[in-house]
Design an enzyme around this catalytic site. Sequence first.
Site, PDB file in Angstrom:
ATOM      1  N   HIS A 113      45.367  36.351  88.952  1.00 53.68           N
ATOM      2  CA  HIS A 113      45.051  36.343  90.405  1.00 53.68           C
ATOM      3  C   HIS A 113      43.876  36.535  90.448  1.00 53.68           C
ATOM      4  O   HIS A 113      43.513  37.038  91.817  1.00 53.68           O
ATOM      5  CB  HIS A 113      45.751  37.921  89.856  1.00 53.68           C
ATOM      6  CG  HIS A 113      47.649  38.364  90.160  1.00 53.68           C
ATOM      7  ND1 HIS A 113      48.074  36.948  90.403  1.00 53.68           N
ATOM      8  CD2 HIS A 113      48.450  38.843  89.538  1.00 53.68           C
ATOM      9  CE1 HIS A 113      49.295  36.717  89.894  1.00 53.68           C
ATOM     10  NE2 HIS A 113      49.385  38.056  89.248  1.00 53.68           N
ATOM     11  N   THR A 163      46.783  37.574  84.880  1.00 51.30           N
ATOM     12  CA  THR A 163      46.251  38.788  85.596  1.00 51.30           C
ATOM     13  C   THR A 163      44.635  38.218  86.059  1.00 51.30           C
ATOM     14  O   THR A 163      44.421  38.319  87.092  1.00 51.30           O
ATOM     15  CB  THR A 163      45.689  39.866  84.703  1.00 51.30           C
ATOM     16  OG1 THR A 163      46.835  40.332  84.142  1.00 51.30           O
ATOM     17  CG2 THR A 163      44.563  40.913  85.708  1.00 51.30           C
TER      18      THR A 163
END
Length: 344
Positions: free
Chosen positions: A46, A43
């Site tokens: 990202h 995450t």
Amino acid sequence: MPTMQALVKSEAAPGLRRMEVPVPEVGINDVLIRVHKTSICGTDLHIYEWNDWARRTIPVPLVIGHEFVGRVAAVGANVHDFREGDLVSGEGHLVCGRCRNCLAGRRHLCPHTRGIGVTHPGAFAEYLCLPVTNVWYCDPSIDTDVLACFDPLGNATHTALSFDVLGEDVLITGAGPIGCMATAIVRHAGARHVVVTDPNPYRREIARRMGATLVLDPGRDSLADAQRRLGMKEGFDVGLEMSGHPAAFRDMLAQMCHGGKIALLGLLPGEVPIDWGTVIFNSLTLKGIYGREMYETWYKMTVMIQSGLDITPVITHRFPFTDFERGFDVLRSGRAGKVILEWE
Ligand code: NAD
Ligand code: ZN
């Protein structure tokens, strides 16, 4: 106002900045934590790369990060069960406390969850402030590198223990850090064969070291062959989808036994066509998994480590936080498991 070093998504563009920001203010029900180690999650990558999901989700500026271990530095006036110096990690999902699920003690099913390092200030900083209900007291005999990975270990634990695996044959698609940790967990929990698939050879090797019976390259090796080689006759009993790739999910569906059970953790793209006939006529159970159970998962991962579960092969790199760019680079290269950033 006291300040601290932090990794900040400072503008709506790729990258991250190390900068000086105010130390968070401690409310009456909060615990201030001096962060000792953090680990980098997919995450975070990202958010760093600023993909579509990140653009839609992350308010800027924001201190990112949600996987951490540290020591209590201060507590609010209402907090009586933590003391300065306690070794702690914490649940990064902040729940409402008032919905039906929260009131019933099913906090992992709260529909109003917010995430630290995603919509709320995060852990990639010298200090993190959390509501006391989110702080987990750590067993100080556990390695702090492992404690820094309790959040993803919790995803692996929640998924891997969703169905009984004692004596069962388990298929895990995706040997990312979470798939690799799940491999060791289902072994610890008594699975017979654990077959793990991943196109990345570096990660297949980690899965092998974590106890996989067989590791496969989905582009080259067939799951049906693997079953024959292992002497399996009726398909996998339990599937853990940990890649988020539609092809992996479809392969898994086709290889399950009748009555097989699948837990889905990998973030599949919105709408994925599958053969629903297989699901229905083979009486499969599909269970979606989000986060960790508060706090049964935290308890289980602690006692599994205390009883010999070893996840250290998945921790491959360590850097001081000032070298965070190198940490993100190695994770992006695919030649890494968990990457730890040190803050002290
Ligand atoms: P990761 O991206 O590091 O690992 C995914 C792995 O899947 C990679 O090693 C990749 O090579 C592999 N893969 C790609 N195509 C494949 C295929 N066809 N078959 C088998 N493997 C394939 O991710 P991670 O940190 O280990 O997390 C696993 C998944 O879980 C990710 O999709 C992540 O977004 C998701 N996740 C979900 C939750 C949740 O609460 N539901 C929480 C954390 C992570
Ligand atoms: Zn709630």
